[in-house]
Design a protein around this motif. Structure first.
Motif, mmCIF file in Angstrom:
data_model
loop_
_atom_site.group_PDB
_atom_site.id
_atom_site.type_symbol
_atom_site.label_atom_id
_atom_site.label_comp_id
_atom_site.label_asym_id
_atom_site.label_seq_id
_atom_site.Cartn_x
_atom_site.Cartn_y
_atom_site.Cartn_z
ATOM 1 N N ALA A 26 4.548 18.320 -11.786
ATOM 2 C CA ALA A 26 4.035 17.471 -11.537
ATOM 3 C C ALA A 26 2.126 17.531 -11.433
ATOM 4 N N ASN A 41 6.217 20.457 -8.424
ATOM 5 C CA ASN A 41 5.173 20.103 -8.014
ATOM 6 C C ASN A 41 4.742 20.872 -8.378
ATOM 7 N N THR A 101 2.024 18.173 -15.032
ATOM 8 C CA THR A 101 1.647 16.437 -16.289
ATOM 9 C C THR A 101 0.324 15.818 -15.608
ATOM 10 N N ARG A 102 -0.394 15.597 -15.064
ATOM 11 C CA ARG A 102 -1.726 15.114 -14.639
ATOM 12 C C ARG A 102 -2.182 15.837 -14.721
ATOM 13 N N TYR A 145 11.376 8.395 -7.315
ATOM 14 C CA TYR A 145 10.572 8.501 -7.708
ATOM 15 C C TYR A 145 9.519 7.231 -6.823
ATOM 16 N N ASP A 195 3.073 9.949 -14.727
ATOM 17 C CA ASP A 195 3.301 10.772 -13.989
ATOM 18 C C ASP A 195 4.284 10.911 -14.939
#
Ligand SMILES: Cc1ncc(COP(=O)(O)O)c(C=O)c1O
Lengths: 87, 592
Positions: free
Chosen positions: B484, B481, B487-488, B403, B506
């Motif tokens: 991610a 992806n 999560t956002r 990350y 994140d």
């Protein structure tokens, strides 16, 4: 309309239960706490209705810079002011 | 005792959750240890949240630090000032570090608790305690008596058993819930009822299908169908379910060796070693790496397994405030300068910094680049536990290291578990060949513990090669992806709603603060009636003040599922009063 009011009351009670953690208690504990709360509230209300006005009056007389009217009250406020000033 | 407390919504990882309680206790005692060995070098005890702690003034240790003003970014400035006259040059320029620190603060959400909520929380807690004691005086249930044990030491600690019987019991239906399906994007709960307010439960025979927001199934590899499950089944048929022997005896197969190779390749380091249990990876390997006379700087929110390992090792432990680089540097500097007070000020044998990648209760991410800079500056070692971050973080699923794009060789010991993202069980340690060879001869978990079961190893192998794209598809990348994005989206929607969440934007672990003990129960119960399964966490796993609901996102969730969950959460946070946040809210709808 009545139903609406009831809903509002219910949700208010729910909030009260949640913020005081009463939500988690068993029924008898809820009753215990609620009666305790009602008792305290009742006593506070009662005393504020019965005793507060007269106390307040005495207090006002005690603080007010104006000279006291003679014989203004029958329950001898002078005695009380003396007590207060002594303490 | 753990599972009485398990704050785990019973959805999946029981052991993990149960250990969180132990974690808490350990933390308290760990702090005590730190204090005793500390000889008054500043206040390490503050168990407040690290973000908060950033603002409190730490005692300056020496002149250089005195000009530090009150927050971590200026601390970096101070470091910049120190830099030129110290012989050790930083590899990362101080300016960049400052930017990193700023970025960390902007990306991390945190809010102070509103004062009236704090008061109410304590009030509620005292009420619970008082009524609990009254209850205990009046009614002693049969289970609460130990019979025929005259002269024995009592089995239960008094406060602990009181707490679990008279406080925790009242909301016990929200934890340890039995499930009867694979914990994928949805999970099936077995319904149960209690007639005696949590003393006992009866199954009703019905089941509830719930949206699963409680499992650490970050990449969605926990599935009863699909390539992973098929291959594991095949392996189970070929090789059996267990090796019934330790690795150094008869428990090593080609599968284990392949897995170790693949893990090393996945992480980009020389070698790796795998163990059958994640908890034991920490608890049993730390004692072989450090010994009395070594110093360990451990984050205050570290997991129970790490704390157990440190205690077993006998090394001196000092705790620094959660994710607070300034505190870490202060402790490091003090100990480099003053050495080991027990050995008359001689230097410590080793100094090890011990942190996690993603903290499972806070949802925060370690500030890795800054820690690496510190570690290089003071010549310490770094042990990074990537249990929650491996697979779930980074563009290639390589954990916190990936990350932040740092060199994995800068982290001396990379530890992680296969229990979360890979949908399996076990743990690994990766690093240089010398380190791993040393562990192969000295680690108790390698020499004495039973080796990893073949179908488990196969599950890891298949899922790991999928993440790396070795199976020729881009399923792994899609999953990363998807996670991610989920999560956002989820975090931003929650912030828009006005609830307080903690942690980095994140991080797939999203703790939502509800503060009051009763609200934890109410939220978990209400969400269950709306077919959403979540995990509530309360005292003692968190401080009394900070009861929370923890959502764990997964790549298996679709936007529709998340939207449903968010709408329900929005609705119930109105009725239950969870919208504590006083920050300005985003007025525009949030895009997925
Ligand atoms: C940071 C950390 N380390 C180690 C473990 C233990 O892993 P396992 O559950 O595989 O035993 C966990 C959680 O479960 C964890 O959160």
């Amino acid at each position: 309309m009545l139903k609406f009011l009831k809903n509002i009351l219910l949700s208010l009670y729910m909030q009260y239960e949640l913020v005081t953690c009463i939500y988690m208690f068993e029924p008898w504990e809820k009753k215990l706490i609620n009666s305790f709360v009602i008792l305290t509230l009742g006593l506070v209300l009662f005393s504020s209705f019965v005793y507060l006005p007269s106390y307040f009056e005495t207090f006002l007389q005690f603080v007010s810079p104006l000279p006291q009217k003679e014989g203004s009250a029958s329950y001898t406020p002078i005695l009380q002011t003396q007590k207060m000033s002594m303490s | 005792m753990g599972n009485l407390y398990g704050d785990n919504g019973g959805v999946v990882q029981e052991h993990q959750q149960n250990s969180d309680f132990v974690n808490y206790c350990n933390k308290m005692q760990g702090n005590l240890v730190a204090d005793m060995s500390n000889c008054g070098s500043g206040d390490l005890r503050a168990r407040k949240n690290g973000f908060k702690a950033n603002e409190t003034e730490a005692k300056p240790v020496n002149g250089c630090l005195k000009n530090c003003s009150t927050n971590s970014t200026t601390c970096q400035q101070a470091k910049g000032k120190v830099c030129p006259n110290s012989s050790q040059a930083l590899l990362t320029p101080a300016k960049k570090l400052k930017e990193l620190a700023e970025e960390h603060t902007t990306k991390t959400s945190f809010e102070e608790v509103p004062l009236h909520t704090a008061c109410l929380t304590y009030l509620g807690f005292y009420l619970l305690m008082i009524l609990g004691y009254i209850n205990q005086l009046l009614f002693v249930p049969k289970v609460a008596k130990e019979e025929n044990r005259d002269g024995y030491v009592t089995l239960y600690d008094a406060f602990e058993s009181f707490y679990s019987r008279y406080v925790y019991r009242r909301v016990r239906d929200c934890w340890n819930r039995p499930i009867c399906s694979v914990p994928g994007d949805e999970v099936t709960l077995k319904d149960r009822v209690t007639k005696d307010y949590g003393w006992s439960f009866q199954f009703t025979g019905t089941e509830t299908r719930c949206l699963n927001l409680g499992s650490y199934n970050y990449l969605g590899f926990a599935d009863a169908k699909g390539p992973c499950a098929e291959k594991s089944e095949k392996t189970a048929r070929e090789m059996g379910l267990a090796m019934t022997s330790s690795r150094v005896e008869l428990g090593t197969t080609q599968l284990h060796l392949d897995l170790e190779q693949l893990t090393a390749r996945y992480l980009g380091v020389e070698d790796a070693i795998v163990f059958g249990m994640g908890f034991a990876t920490n608890a049993l390997n730390l004692p072989s790496l450090i010994s009395p006379g070594c110093l360990v700087l451990s984050d205050e929110k570290n997991h129970a397994s790490i704390i157990l390992g440190l205690r077993l090792s006998g090394a001196t432990t000092k705790v620094f405030k959660h994710n607070n680089m300034r505190d870490l540097e202060r402790v490091l500097r003090h100990n480099v300068v003053h050495g080991n007070p027990k050995a008359g000020g001689k230097p410590w044998k080793k100094i090890l910094i011990l942190v996690e990648g993603v903290f499972s209760m806070e949802g925060s991410i370690v500030r890795l680049p800054e820690i690496i800079a510190l570690k290089k500056k003071y010549k310490a070692y770094l042990y990074l536990d990537e249990a929650h971050s491996i697979g779930a973080m980074g563009p290639n699923g390589g954990g916190a290291v990936d990350y932040f794009g740092v060199d994995p060789n800068d982290v001396d010991i990379l530890m992680g578990t296969f229990t979360k993202s890979f949908g399996s069980a076990g743990g690994y340690i990766a690093g240089s060949k010398r380190l791993i060879d040393y562990l192969r001869t000295n680690s108790h978990a390698h020499c004495y513990a039973s080796s990893m079961s073949p179908p488990i190893a196969q599950q890891i192998y298949t899922s790991m090669s999928m993440i790396m794209g070795l199976d020729g598809t881009d399923t792994g990348r899609q999953k990363i992806n998807q996670l991610a994005r989920n999560t956002r989206y989820f975090r931003r929607r929650l912030a828009q709603m006005g609830v307080i969440t903690y942690g980095h934007e994140d991080s797939p672990v999203v703790p939502m603060l509800v503060y009051l003990f009763s609200k934890i129960g109410a939220v978990v119960r209400t969400l269950t009636t709306r077919h959403i399964a979540v995990v509530g966490v309360g005292f003692p796993a968190t401080p009394i003040m900070e009861g929370r609901i923890r959502y764990c996102l997964s790549a298996a969730h679709t936007k529709e599922q998340l939207d449903y969950a968010l709408d329900v959460i929005d609705e119930i946070s109105d009725t239950l009063g969870l919208k504590y946040s006083r920050k300005p809210r985003e007025p525009n709808p949030i895009e997925y």
